[in-house]
Design an enzyme around this catalytic site. Structure first.
Site, PDB file in Angstrom:
ATOM      1  N   HIS A  72      -0.309  12.760  -2.756  1.00  0.00           N
ATOM      2  CA  HIS A  72      -0.665  12.215  -1.228  1.00  0.00           C
ATOM      3  C   HIS A  72       0.752  12.312  -0.477  1.00  0.00           C
ATOM      4  O   HIS A  72       1.778  12.009  -1.023  1.00  0.00           O
ATOM      5  CB  HIS A  72      -0.747  10.608  -1.588  1.00  0.00           C
ATOM      6  N   TYR A 201      -3.283   0.915   4.275  1.00  0.00           N
ATOM      7  CA  TYR A 201      -2.910  -0.521   4.148  1.00  0.00           C
ATOM      8  C   TYR A 201      -3.240  -1.191   5.475  1.00  0.00           C
ATOM      9  O   TYR A 201      -2.609  -0.614   6.560  1.00  0.00           O
ATOM     10  CB  TYR A 201      -1.182  -0.329   4.020  1.00  0.00           C
ATOM     11  N   PRO A 293       2.546  -6.473  -5.788  1.00  0.00           N
ATOM     12  CA  PRO A 293       2.167  -4.989  -5.888  1.00  0.00           C
ATOM     13  C   PRO A 293       2.286  -4.361  -4.500  1.00  0.00           C
ATOM     14  O   PRO A 293       2.232  -2.969  -4.522  1.00  0.00           O
ATOM     15  CB  PRO A 293       0.564  -5.229  -6.253  1.00  0.00           C
ATOM     16  N   LYS A 297       5.557  -0.459  -6.495  1.00  0.00           N
ATOM     17  CA  LYS A 297       6.690  -0.340  -7.120  1.00  0.00           C
ATOM     18  C   LYS A 297       7.074  -0.629  -8.657  1.00  0.00           C
ATOM     19  O   LYS A 297       7.840   0.002  -9.446  1.00  0.00           O
ATOM     20  CB  LYS A 297       7.952  -0.983  -6.579  1.00  0.00           C
ATOM     21  N   TYR A 385       9.170   4.112  -0.279  1.00  0.00           N
ATOM     22  CA  TYR A 385       7.698   4.437  -0.886  1.00  0.00           C
ATOM     23  C   TYR A 385       7.923   5.369  -1.786  1.00  0.00           C
ATOM     24  O   TYR A 385       7.137   5.490  -2.947  1.00  0.00           O
ATOM     25  CB  TYR A 385       6.718   4.761   0.254  1.00  0.00           C
TER      26      TYR A 385
HETATM   27  P1  FAD Z   1       3.491  -3.916 -19.450  1.00  0.00           P
HETATM   28  O1  FAD Z   1       2.648  -2.711 -18.651  1.00  0.00           O
HETATM   29  O2  FAD Z   1       3.096  -5.391 -18.956  1.00  0.00           O
HETATM   30  O3  FAD Z   1       3.580  -3.649 -21.088  1.00  0.00           O
HETATM   31  C1  FAD Z   1       3.857  -4.549 -21.792  1.00  0.00           C
HETATM   32  C2  FAD Z   1       3.411  -4.363 -23.321  1.00  0.00           C
HETATM   33  O4  FAD Z   1       4.126  -5.322 -24.052  1.00  0.00           O
HETATM   34  C3  FAD Z   1       1.922  -4.816 -23.091  1.00  0.00           C
HETATM   35  O5  FAD Z   1       1.201  -3.718 -23.506  1.00  0.00           O
HETATM   36  C4  FAD Z   1       1.833  -6.250 -23.832  1.00  0.00           C
HETATM   37  O6  FAD Z   1       0.732  -6.161 -24.577  1.00  0.00           O
HETATM   38  C5  FAD Z   1       2.996  -5.973 -24.756  1.00  0.00           C
HETATM   39  N1  FAD Z   1       3.506  -7.285 -25.355  1.00  0.00           N
HETATM   40  C6  FAD Z   1       3.707  -8.461 -24.506  1.00  0.00           C
HETATM   41  N2  FAD Z   1       4.156  -9.258 -25.302  1.00  0.00           N
HETATM   42  C7  FAD Z   1       4.330  -8.742 -26.678  1.00  0.00           C
HETATM   43  C8  FAD Z   1       4.916  -9.198 -27.766  1.00  0.00           C
HETATM   44  N3  FAD Z   1       5.305 -10.282 -28.244  1.00  0.00           N
HETATM   45  N4  FAD Z   1       4.646  -8.402 -29.158  1.00  0.00           N
HETATM   46  C9  FAD Z   1       4.380  -7.019 -28.723  1.00  0.00           C
HETATM   47  N5  FAD Z   1       3.956  -6.616 -27.659  1.00  0.00           N
HETATM   48  C10 FAD Z   1       4.061  -7.462 -26.647  1.00  0.00           C
HETATM   49  N6  FAD Z   1       1.947  -2.405  -9.992  1.00  0.00           N
HETATM   50  C11 FAD Z   1       1.770  -1.547  -8.983  1.00  0.00           C
HETATM   51  O7  FAD Z   1       2.606  -0.742  -8.550  1.00  0.00           O
HETATM   52  N7  FAD Z   1       0.676  -1.352  -8.421  1.00  0.00           N
HETATM   53  C12 FAD Z   1      -0.723  -2.293  -8.732  1.00  0.00           C
HETATM   54  O8  FAD Z   1      -1.866  -2.396  -8.422  1.00  0.00           O
HETATM   55  C13 FAD Z   1      -0.424  -2.975  -9.777  1.00  0.00           C
HETATM   56  N8  FAD Z   1      -1.258  -3.913 -10.247  1.00  0.00           N
HETATM   57  C14 FAD Z   1      -0.957  -4.717 -11.524  1.00  0.00           C
HETATM   58  C15 FAD Z   1      -2.001  -5.731 -11.983  1.00  0.00           C
HETATM   59  C16 FAD Z   1      -1.486  -6.747 -12.958  1.00  0.00           C
HETATM   60  C17 FAD Z   1      -2.629  -7.688 -13.569  1.00  0.00           C
HETATM   61  C18 FAD Z   1      -0.237  -6.532 -13.560  1.00  0.00           C
HETATM   62  C19 FAD Z   1       0.127  -7.808 -14.671  1.00  0.00           C
HETATM   63  C20 FAD Z   1       0.692  -5.821 -13.132  1.00  0.00           C
HETATM   64  C21 FAD Z   1       0.146  -4.918 -12.001  1.00  0.00           C
HETATM   65  N9  FAD Z   1       1.455  -3.899 -11.544  1.00  0.00           N
HETATM   66  C22 FAD Z   1       1.157  -3.010 -10.425  1.00  0.00           C
HETATM   67  C23 FAD Z   1       2.711  -3.691 -12.013  1.00  0.00           C
HETATM   68  C24 FAD Z   1       2.705  -2.766 -13.023  1.00  0.00           C
HETATM   69  O9  FAD Z   1       1.453  -2.377 -13.732  1.00  0.00           O
HETATM   70  C25 FAD Z   1       3.792  -2.755 -14.146  1.00  0.00           C
HETATM   71  O10 FAD Z   1       4.839  -3.035 -13.486  1.00  0.00           O
HETATM   72  C26 FAD Z   1       3.821  -2.035 -15.149  1.00  0.00           C
HETATM   73  O11 FAD Z   1       2.689  -2.199 -16.175  1.00  0.00           O
HETATM   74  C27 FAD Z   1       4.935  -2.439 -16.067  1.00  0.00           C
HETATM   75  O12 FAD Z   1       5.009  -1.664 -17.111  1.00  0.00           O
HETATM   76  P2  FAD Z   1       5.872  -2.339 -18.697  1.00  0.00           P
HETATM   77  O13 FAD Z   1       5.664  -1.357 -19.497  1.00  0.00           O
HETATM   78  O14 FAD Z   1       6.965  -2.759 -18.182  1.00  0.00           O
HETATM   79  O15 FAD Z   1       4.903  -3.703 -18.832  1.00  0.00           O
HETATM   80  C1  DHB Z   2      -2.392   0.831  -5.631  1.00  0.00           C
HETATM   81  C2  DHB Z   2      -2.065  -0.401  -5.967  1.00  0.00           C
HETATM   82  C3  DHB Z   2      -0.979  -0.907  -4.937  1.00  0.00           C
HETATM   83  O1  DHB Z   2      -0.136  -1.691  -5.018  1.00  0.00           O
HETATM   84  C4  DHB Z   2      -0.292  -0.095  -4.091  1.00  0.00           C
HETATM   85  O2  DHB Z   2       0.471  -0.428  -2.997  1.00  0.00           O
HETATM   86  C5  DHB Z   2      -1.093   1.291  -3.836  1.00  0.00           C
HETATM   87  C6  DHB Z   2      -2.066   1.702  -4.562  1.00  0.00           C
HETATM   88  C7  DHB Z   2      -3.634   1.090  -6.533  1.00  0.00           C
HETATM   89  O3  DHB Z   2      -3.796   0.449  -7.415  1.00  0.00           O
HETATM   90  O4  DHB Z   2      -4.085   2.296  -6.542  1.00  0.00           O
END
Ligand code: FAD
Ligand code: DHB
Length: 399
Positions: A72, A201, A293, A297, A385
């Site tokens: 994109h 957006y 979100p 980021k 971005y």
């Molecule tokens: P996570 O993906 O949360 O991974 C953490 C892992 O640790 C998980 O698999 C969990 O099961 C595991 N865990 C937790 N506790 C324990 C434990 N005690 N023992 C063993 N394992 C454990 N970001 C965007 O940019 N756009 C979005 O649209 C967006 N949507 C989101 C929707 C939701 C519902 C959430 C929660 C987040 C969203 N985010 C979004 C943020 C993005 O997905 C996260 O920033 C990203 O997943 C971060 O990755 P991570 O590996 O740090 O954490």
């Molecule tokens: C998506 C989520 C976001 O929060 C964003 O700013 C752009 C895209 C997505 O899930 O595709």
């Protein structure tokens, strides 16, 4: 069991760290409390910054992303019934983003790690880290019904916002900074072609809306909704009508409708834990910081933390120097706070609070108009971005 780096959490941060360490010849064990199927289908982020894309490629996890990801070069901003495109390459010296879902990044990293890497234990729940300030920290965890201990040289908490590793940093040394927002997102996945070939957006009097996608035939859309919204109150027809109403602008067309295959309500929060390192324990990704979100980021911040940490651990084992490890928290927090600001800015500029004053709405519209008409303001948005520098040694600071 003993390993060099004990990684708690098998989300994007934990899986990528394990992969980068494996490529550097450093052993690790990943403990993930959910099943493989669960982590592979958890719907979350979609936009990958260019550095994230390059990192996944360099980690050998880029093949399917390069085939199926959608590059994109800009986004559409809609407000006041108008539509404005912000083009990224011309404002950022050639940078852009790739749309490739977090579910797919996780699937690719899990498959690679199971084929080539060290132990990745699913349904292994960590409870606590002992001896964080000793040279032999240990993770206590339960796997297959048995309490076990993983001793390590270093422990990394990649266990997300509800993780336990953060608690290893003594409470009196830990500072948390937090902001909540008085609205949530209703996120839907639909078997319907996206309405536009780039993300849209929208600021509107009815609240924020975002039209994203997962493929040329699958849409991913979000609507601002009140906190504690019940999904039962949002049948398919209401969701499509509301998306159409909020995304409408001069010359726009209605969304393509199709079956909605997944829906959920996501709360919005900003949170930072400082420091991200104490003794032999490090935090990466959502374990240390959460952004709302808007602006996509979260996943990219997790990848940037892991890049910095993998580089620091590699230097530690190659040369014995802990200099980069000691700088880890400060290096990451500089970029984390910038992303916190950008995510807060995008959120508060595009959403409407219940009872928001006409004055505040005029300020939002004025700011959006400034972005639409000033190349300087547009460039600031575009740089944030597509992603700011990660903070690696030798990286150009000028972007
Ligand atoms: P996570 O993906 O949360 O991974 C953490 C892992 O640790 C998980 O698999 C969990 O099961 C595991 N865990 C937790 N506790 C324990 C434990 N005690 N023992 C063993 N394992 C454990 N970001 C965007 O940019 N756009 C979005 O649209 C967006 N949507 C989101 C929707 C939701 C519902 C959430 C929660 C987040 C969203 N985010 C979004 C943020 C993005 O997905 C996260 O920033 C990203 O997943 C971060 O990755 P991570 O590996 O740090 O954490
Ligand atoms: C998506 C989520 C976001 O929060 C964003 O700013 C752009 C895209 C997505 O899930 O595709």
């Amino acid at each position: 069991m003993h390993t060099t780096v004990g990684i708690v959490g098998g989300g994007p941060a934990g899986l990528l760290l394990a992969r980068l360490l494996h490529l550097a010849g450093i052993d690790s064990v990943v403990l993930e409390n959910r099943t493989r199927a669960y982590v592979e289908q958890r719907q979350r982020a979609g936009i990958l910054e260019q550095t994230t894309v390059e990192t996944l490629r360099a980690a050998g996890a880029g093949e399917r992303m390069d085939r199926e990801g959608l590059v994109h070069h800009g986004i559409d901003l809609r407000f006041d019934g108008r539509s404005h495109r912000i083009g990224f390459p011309e404002l950022t010296g050639g940078r852009s983003v790739v749309l490739y879902a977090q579910t797919e990044v996780v699937k690719d990293l899990v498959a690679l790690h199971l084929a080539e890497g060290g132990p990745l234990l699913f349904e292994a729940e960590a409870h606590a880290v002992d001896g964080a300030d000793t040279d032999r920290p240990a993770v206590r965890y339960t796997h297959q019904g048995r309490e076990q201990t993983l001793t390590c040289d270093y422990v990394v908490g990649c266990d997300g916002f509800h993780g336990v590793v953060r608690n290893a940093i003594p409470e009196h040394l830990r500072r948390t900074y937090e902001r909540t927002y008085p609205y949530s997102w209703l996120g839907v996945l639909a078997d319907a072609p996206p309405v536009h070939d780039e993300l849209v957006y929208a600021h509107s009097g009815r609240g924020f809306a975002l039209a994203s996608m997962r493929s040329p035939v699958v849409s991913r859309c979000y609507l601002q909704v009140p906190d504690a919204t019940h999904l039962d109150d949002w049948p398919d027809g209401r969701i499509w009508d509301e998306l159409d109403a909020r995304l409408a602008a001069d010359g726009s067309r209605p969304l393509h409708r199709g079956p909605i295959t997944a829906r959920s309500v996501l709360p919005m929060r900003s949170h930072v834990t400082e420091p991200m390192h104490w003794g032999r324990v490090f935090l990466a990704g959502d374990a240390a910081h959460i952004v709302p979100p808007t602006g996509a980021k979260g996943l990219n911040l997790a990848v940037a933390d892991v890049l910095v940490l993998a580089r620091a651990l590699t230097e530690r084992y190659a040369t014995g120097s802990a200099e980069l490890l000691d700088a880890y928290s400060a290096t990451c927090l500089k970029r984390v706070w910038r992303a916190e600001h950008f995510s807060w800015f995008m959120t508060t500029t595009l959403h409407s609070e219940v009872g928001q004053s006409p004055f505040d709405t005029r300020l939002q519209l004025s700011q959006l108009d400034r972005i639409a008409t000033s190349p300087h303001a547009a460039a600031e948005l575009a740089h944030n971005y597509v992603g700011l520098p990660v903070g690696l040694p030798g990286e150009s600071p000028s972007r």
